[in-house]
Structure formats: C-alpha cells, structure tokens
Design an enzyme around this catalytic site. Structure first.
Site, PDB file in Angstrom:
ATOM      1  N   LYS A  26       0.826  -1.143   0.067  1.00 41.95           N
ATOM      2  CA  LYS A  26      -0.294   0.050  -0.081  1.00 41.95           C
ATOM      3  C   LYS A  26       0.897   1.235   0.013  1.00 41.95           C
ATOM      4  O   LYS A  26       0.692   2.229  -0.760  1.00 41.95           O
ATOM      5  CB  LYS A  26      -0.855  -0.133   1.102  1.00 41.95           C
ATOM      6  CG  LYS A  26      -2.107  -0.923   1.068  1.00 41.95           C
ATOM      7  CD  LYS A  26      -2.546  -1.187   2.411  1.00 41.95           C
ATOM      8  CE  LYS A  26      -3.790  -2.235   2.222  1.00 41.95           C
ATOM      9  NZ  LYS A  26      -4.141  -3.057   3.487  1.00 41.95           N
TER      10      LYS A  26
ATOM     11  N   ASP B 224     -11.619   2.035   4.080  1.00 45.43           N
ATOM     12  CA  ASP B 224     -11.947   0.666   3.926  1.00 45.43           C
ATOM     13  C   ASP B 224     -13.530   0.439   3.806  1.00 45.43           C
ATOM     14  O   ASP B 224     -13.908  -0.528   3.194  1.00 45.43           O
ATOM     15  CB  ASP B 224     -11.668  -0.115   5.182  1.00 45.43           C
ATOM     16  CG  ASP B 224     -10.317  -1.126   5.221  1.00 45.43           C
ATOM     17  OD1 ASP B 224     -10.015  -1.403   4.117  1.00 45.43           O
ATOM     18  OD2 ASP B 224      -9.588  -1.072   6.240  1.00 45.43           O
TER      19      ASP B 224
ATOM     20  N   GLN C  96      -4.765  -2.080   9.410  1.00 46.26           N
ATOM     21  CA  GLN C  96      -4.848  -3.419   9.030  1.00 46.26           C
ATOM     22  C   GLN C  96      -5.124  -4.460   9.957  1.00 46.26           C
ATOM     23  O   GLN C  96      -4.950  -4.520  11.183  1.00 46.26           O
ATOM     24  CB  GLN C  96      -3.249  -3.511   8.860  1.00 46.26           C
ATOM     25  CG  GLN C  96      -2.771  -4.622   7.870  1.00 46.26           C
ATOM     26  CD  GLN C  96      -3.781  -4.816   6.537  1.00 46.26           C
ATOM     27  OE1 GLN C  96      -3.525  -3.480   5.752  1.00 46.26           O
ATOM     28  NE2 GLN C  96      -3.569  -5.973   5.858  1.00 46.26           N
TER      29      GLN C  96
HETATM   30  N1  GUN Z   1      -6.402  -7.453   5.907  1.00 46.10           N
HETATM   31  C1  GUN Z   1      -6.907  -7.929   4.682  1.00 46.10           C
HETATM   32  N2  GUN Z   1      -7.757  -7.545   3.876  1.00 46.10           N
HETATM   33  C2  GUN Z   1      -8.047  -6.283   4.482  1.00 46.10           C
HETATM   34  C3  GUN Z   1      -8.963  -5.238   4.243  1.00 46.10           C
HETATM   35  O1  GUN Z   1      -9.614  -5.093   3.145  1.00 46.10           O
HETATM   36  N3  GUN Z   1      -8.852  -4.154   4.986  1.00 46.10           N
HETATM   37  C4  GUN Z   1      -8.044  -4.062   6.183  1.00 46.10           C
HETATM   38  N4  GUN Z   1      -7.996  -3.030   6.906  1.00 46.10           N
HETATM   39  N5  GUN Z   1      -7.264  -5.091   6.636  1.00 46.10           N
HETATM   40  C5  GUN Z   1      -7.150  -6.013   5.760  1.00 46.10           C
END
Ligand code: GUN
Length: 288
Positions: free
Chosen positions: A54, A123, A98
C-alpha cells in the site's frame, strides 16, 4: 472452449492511472496532496507485506503515505487514541487499520474501526458507510467488492438485468457485493454454508462471485456455461501455493470469463484503496 481470463494487473493499471490523474489535479487546482495513514499493530508477516505494498503504491501515485507501526502489546486505548489523533490531523485524508489485529485486542476490532471518522474510512467498514451503501448513496465502499464492479465495467461486461450469485456473506465482500450488484440492476442471490442444493443455485448465475474462503470449492458442475466467474478467495494450501475458491483449471473450460488466483481481483484491491483515498479527500473538501 476456453474462457477469457481477466488478469487483475491490466485493470489495476487503468484504475491507478485514473487515480494518479485525479491526485495531480487535486494538487494543481486545490493545493491539496491526499494523505493515507495505515495503522499496523504487531508483526504479522502477511500484514507487513500488504502494508508495504500500500505504501509503495501511494508513493507511485503521489499520495502522502504514513505507516503507523504499533507494538504487539498495544492496548485498545492506545489504538483509540491514535485514531483520534489521525481523525484530527487535516493532512490525513484516509485511515486504514490493517486487519487482523493481534489476538489480545481482536475482540475490540469493531469498536476500534468504528472510531475512524466515516469521511476518512477508506476501507468502507464504518456503519455510516455501510448504511449509505445499503440506502443507495454510496460514499466510501469496501475496496475488494468495488474492484470487482470496476473490473466488470472496464472489461465491458454488462451487469444490468443479469442473474448474479454470490457465495459467501462476509461484511468485507459478500454483503457489499450484494448491494453493489443490486444497485447496478442485477438480480442477486447470496448463498452461504446453510444453502441447500448450492450447485442448483450457482448454475443459474451469469455472474458468479466466489467469496467464502474454501480452496477450489467451486467445481465445473457448479458453473453455468459462459458465466463470468469472479474468484475473490485467497487460500494458502502450501507455503508457496495460493489458490482461489474456484477450481480454476476445470472452471476455465466452462466459464465465459474468469479471474485467476493469484493475479486476479486481489490486485485491484490496492488500486481501489488509492481511488478511495481520492474520494475521501474530495468528500472532505466538499468537491465532486
Ligand atoms: N486485511 C486483509 N484485507 C483487509 C482489508 O480489506 N482491509 C483491512 N483494513 N485489512 C485487511
């Protein structure tokens, strides 16, 4: 006949390019550089890879990226205080915590995520954003299902009037996918572990979304000839072997189009996150 294979990287590149253009224009017209803060708690190796990815994509597109690495021993109060700080920081337009959180605080995940300002919730997990999606005024939509819709559009695959079936009813994929497909005028059925005669239902699907997290669960006999099969599953079946929820080798002979795993919709998630950071920035600036 073999299906058209929908490779995520081609679509991700297009989504990122359009985000890059918008970011440039936010800088030029409004003097604003969008900012994303990603909070990672503990040392989960998979999470560390995702967060690094990211960060790299933010840098590539011109988004200010902050990675907030917090120790495994962090308490719920530590996290809530950090989120309050990020909510108040006007240089931060998007906040992502996360998941999964460490075992000690996992039970508080919902309270922690709900503390994020809905306008910064890239998200799309906050109940305010979930509610807006359900009532048809979407703001920030979860990245993975939104990426699936974007991919169908970019691939020129029509949704309107189609019979769509989703396997899996998670908050992250199945439920938002239902609303996104319904808003685009598909007729949608959601199946799950208690569904009777599952194959009879899935064989009706012109668009089949597999999102239940069971390796190679969807077999050829469950697929209608010519269907568009979107595989959202990522299952590690050996240290270096990832497979989807669909038995790809068999399905590719029946489907009209199919996404591979790895290399399919997973690659769209980060691209859509960048798009959500742009959307969040615009929502905060009250521009469209
Ligand atoms: N961990 C795995 N997929 C995701 C997601 O879409 N968002 C977040 N915040 N953590 C994740």
């Amino acid at each position: 006949m073999s299906a058209r294979i929908l490779y995520g990287k081609d679509f991700a590149a297009q989504i990122k390019e359009s985000a890059r253009v918008e970011i440039e224009s936010l800088k030029n017209k409004f003097g604003v550089t969008p900012g994303l803060a990603v909070v990672i708690v503990g040392e989960n190796p998979a999470s560390q890879v995702y967060v690094r990815n990211k960060h790299k994509t933010c840098v590539e597109l011109g988004i200010n990226s902050t990675v907030v690495a917090m120790p495994e021993t962090s308490t719920k109060e530590d996290l809530l205080a950090k989120i309050d700080e990020l909510n108040a920081d006007k240089n931060v337009n998007g906040i992502l915590v996360q998941l999964p959180l460490p075992a000690e605080i996992k039970a508080h995940s919902e309270e922690i995520l709900n503390r994020i300002d809905p306008l910064k919730d890239v998200d799309g997990f906050h109940p305010v954003n979930v509610g807006k999606l359900v009532t048809g005024s979407p703001a920030l939509v979860p990245c993975t299902p939104a990426g699936c819709i974007e991919m169908l559009d970019l691939a020129g695959i029509k949704i309107d009037g189609k019979r769509a079936v989703i396997i899996g009813r998670s908050n992250i994929v199945g439920k938002p996918m239902l609303h996104l497909l319904m808003a685009r005028h598909a007729t949608v059925t959601v199946c799950h572990s208690h569904t009777k005669n599952l194959a009879d239902v899935t064989r009706e699907a012109e668009i089949l979304v597999a999102a239940m997290g069971r390796p190679k669960f969807v077999t050829a006999d469950m697929i209608r000839e010519g269907a568009v099969v979107i595989d959202v599953g990522i299952n590690r079946i050996a240290p270096k072997k990832l497979v989807g929820d669909v038995d790809f080798d068999a399905a590719v002979e029946i489907a009209g189009a199919i996404t591979p795993v790895p290399g399919g919709v997973g690659l769209l998630t980060v691209a859509m996150l960048m798009k959500n950071v742009v959307t969040a920035t615009k929502l905060q600036l009250k521009i469209s």
